[in-house]
Write a protein that holds these residues in place. Structure first.
Motif, PDB file in Angstrom:
ATOM      1  N   ASN A 144      -6.845   0.409   6.299  1.00 34.73           N
ATOM      2  CA  ASN A 144      -5.802   1.309   5.413  1.00 34.73           C
ATOM      3  C   ASN A 144      -4.551   0.503   5.045  1.00 34.73           C
ATOM      4  OD1 ASN A 144      -7.158   3.867   5.714  1.00 34.73           O
ATOM      5  ND2 ASN A 144      -6.167   4.234   7.656  1.00 34.73           N
ATOM      6  N   ALA A 147      -5.837  -1.478   2.066  1.00 32.24           N
ATOM      7  CA  ALA A 147      -5.979  -0.463   0.949  1.00 32.24           C
ATOM      8  C   ALA A 147      -4.374  -0.292   0.392  1.00 32.24           C
ATOM      9  CB  ALA A 147      -6.625   0.762   1.311  1.00 32.24           C
ATOM     10  N   GLY A 148      -3.412  -0.304   1.375  1.00 32.67           N
ATOM     11  CA  GLY A 148      -2.010  -0.120   0.869  1.00 32.67           C
ATOM     12  C   GLY A 148      -1.519  -1.287   0.067  1.00 32.67           C
ATOM     13  N   TYR A 149      -1.884  -2.504   0.677  1.00 27.74           N
ATOM     14  CA  TYR A 149      -1.632  -3.694   0.175  1.00 27.74           C
ATOM     15  C   TYR A 149      -1.974  -3.951  -1.379  1.00 27.74           C
ATOM     16  CZ  TYR A 149      -1.650  -8.540  -1.604  1.00 27.74           C
ATOM     17  OH  TYR A 149      -1.617  -9.528  -2.532  1.00 27.74           O
ATOM     18  N   GLU A 150      -3.554  -3.468  -1.528  1.00 25.28           N
ATOM     19  CA  GLU A 150      -3.953  -3.653  -2.836  1.00 25.28           C
ATOM     20  C   GLU A 150      -3.211  -2.559  -3.748  1.00 25.28           C
ATOM     21  OE1 GLU A 150      -8.342  -2.644  -2.300  1.00 25.28           O
ATOM     22  OE2 GLU A 150      -8.450  -4.719  -1.175  1.00 25.28           O
ATOM     23  N   GLN A 151      -3.064  -1.360  -3.326  1.00 24.71           N
ATOM     24  CA  GLN A 151      -2.445  -0.605  -4.046  1.00 24.71           C
ATOM     25  C   GLN A 151      -0.743  -0.990  -4.687  1.00 24.71           C
ATOM     26  OE1 GLN A 151      -3.074   2.252  -5.938  1.00 24.71           O
ATOM     27  NE2 GLN A 151      -1.081   2.317  -6.934  1.00 24.71           N
ATOM     28  N   LEU A 152      -0.225  -1.671  -3.675  1.00 26.89           N
ATOM     29  CA  LEU A 152       1.207  -2.289  -4.015  1.00 26.89           C
ATOM     30  C   LEU A 152       1.066  -3.449  -4.824  1.00 26.89           C
ATOM     31  CD1 LEU A 152       4.364  -2.595  -3.391  1.00 26.89           C
ATOM     32  CD2 LEU A 152       3.589  -4.234  -1.440  1.00 26.89           C
ATOM     33  N   SER A 153       0.120  -4.377  -4.705  1.00 24.40           N
ATOM     34  CA  SER A 153      -0.352  -5.256  -5.643  1.00 24.40           C
ATOM     35  C   SER A 153      -0.670  -4.838  -7.015  1.00 24.40           C
ATOM     36  CB  SER A 153      -1.557  -6.001  -5.050  1.00 24.40           C
ATOM     37  OG  SER A 153      -1.781  -7.166  -5.823  1.00 24.40           O
ATOM     38  N   ARG A 154      -1.347  -3.900  -7.216  1.00 22.82           N
ATOM     39  CA  ARG A 154      -1.555  -3.295  -8.424  1.00 22.82           C
ATOM     40  C   ARG A 154      -0.262  -2.824  -9.109  1.00 22.82           C
ATOM     41  NH1 ARG A 154      -6.382  -1.274  -6.100  1.00 22.82           N
ATOM     42  NH2 ARG A 154      -5.410   0.566  -5.595  1.00 22.82           N
ATOM     43  N   THR A 155       0.268  -2.100  -8.476  1.00 16.83           N
ATOM     44  CA  THR A 155       1.857  -1.403  -8.926  1.00 16.83           C
ATOM     45  C   THR A 155       2.850  -2.441  -9.411  1.00 16.83           C
ATOM     46  OG1 THR A 155       1.352   0.469  -7.429  1.00 16.83           O
ATOM     47  CG2 THR A 155       3.587   0.074  -8.385  1.00 16.83           C
TER      48      THR A 155
END
Length: 189
Positions: A144, A147-155
């Motif tokens: 989790n 996944a949070g880091y990947e979402q932050l990176s994309r954003t």
């Protein structure tokens, strides 16, 4: 979880060395950006001083007030074009530094995640019976967090791309306005 204190010590040392490597790489990239920006500013200041001196000499050679003001007006156009070029250069340096920061950070986080997964796998090999649910919960929490880091990176990438697009649009519009209002551009048409 660790079979020996040496494993824990080696793992801690590895994590510290990884963090130190990231900080060193980011500091190096930041200094490169500052060096480029400083060189750009020094060059711009030197050029501006030389051009101002030359322009002032031309203006002082004017024999009538009309000629003086005409020479002054003629000097404003190249200055505006240089300001646009300077803004483009600053935006380019900032984009380059940001891209390097992103690359270093993503590489380091990927390596760190792999080390953590390996560490968890090694640590859970000797786990007592019945601890499977705790281990699964820990792995799920790690998943989790990733996944949070990947979402932050994309954003973050989307936000940076939007900002770069806005800066480029503003500089382009400024360039077009300068060209449109330039007496030389009008004379060419």
């Amino acid at each position: 979880m660790f079979s020996t204190p040496e494993q824990f010590s080696a793992s801690t040392k590895s994590a510290f060395e990884s963090q130190l490597a990231v900080m060193t790489a980011l500091t190096h990239k930041a200094f490169e950006g500052v060096e480029k920006l400083t060189a750009l500013n020094m060059n711009a200041a030197r050029t501006s001083m030389e051009e101002s001196n030359t322009a002032l000499k031309h203006m002082l050679s004017a024999k009538t007030p009309q000629e003086f003001f005409a020479l002054g007006s003629a000097q404003s156009q190249p200055g505006t074009e240089k300001a646009v070029a300077y803004a483009r250069s600053v935006a380019g340096i900032a984009a380059e530094v940001q891209a390097e920061f992103t690359k270093v950070t993503e590489t380091q986080i990927s390596e760190m995640n792999q080390k953590v997964v390996t560490l968890i796998d090694d640590a859970t090999k000797g786990a007592p019976a019945g601890s499977e649910s705790v281990i699964a919960m820990f792995k799920s929490a790690l998943g989790n967090a990733n996944a949070g880091y990947e979402q932050l990176s994309r954003t973050t990438k989307q936000a940076v791309a939007t900002i770069e697009g806005n800066v480029n649009t503003a500089v382009t519009q400024m360039s077009e306005a300068v060209e449109k209002n330039t007496p030389r551009a009008a004379a060419k048409k």
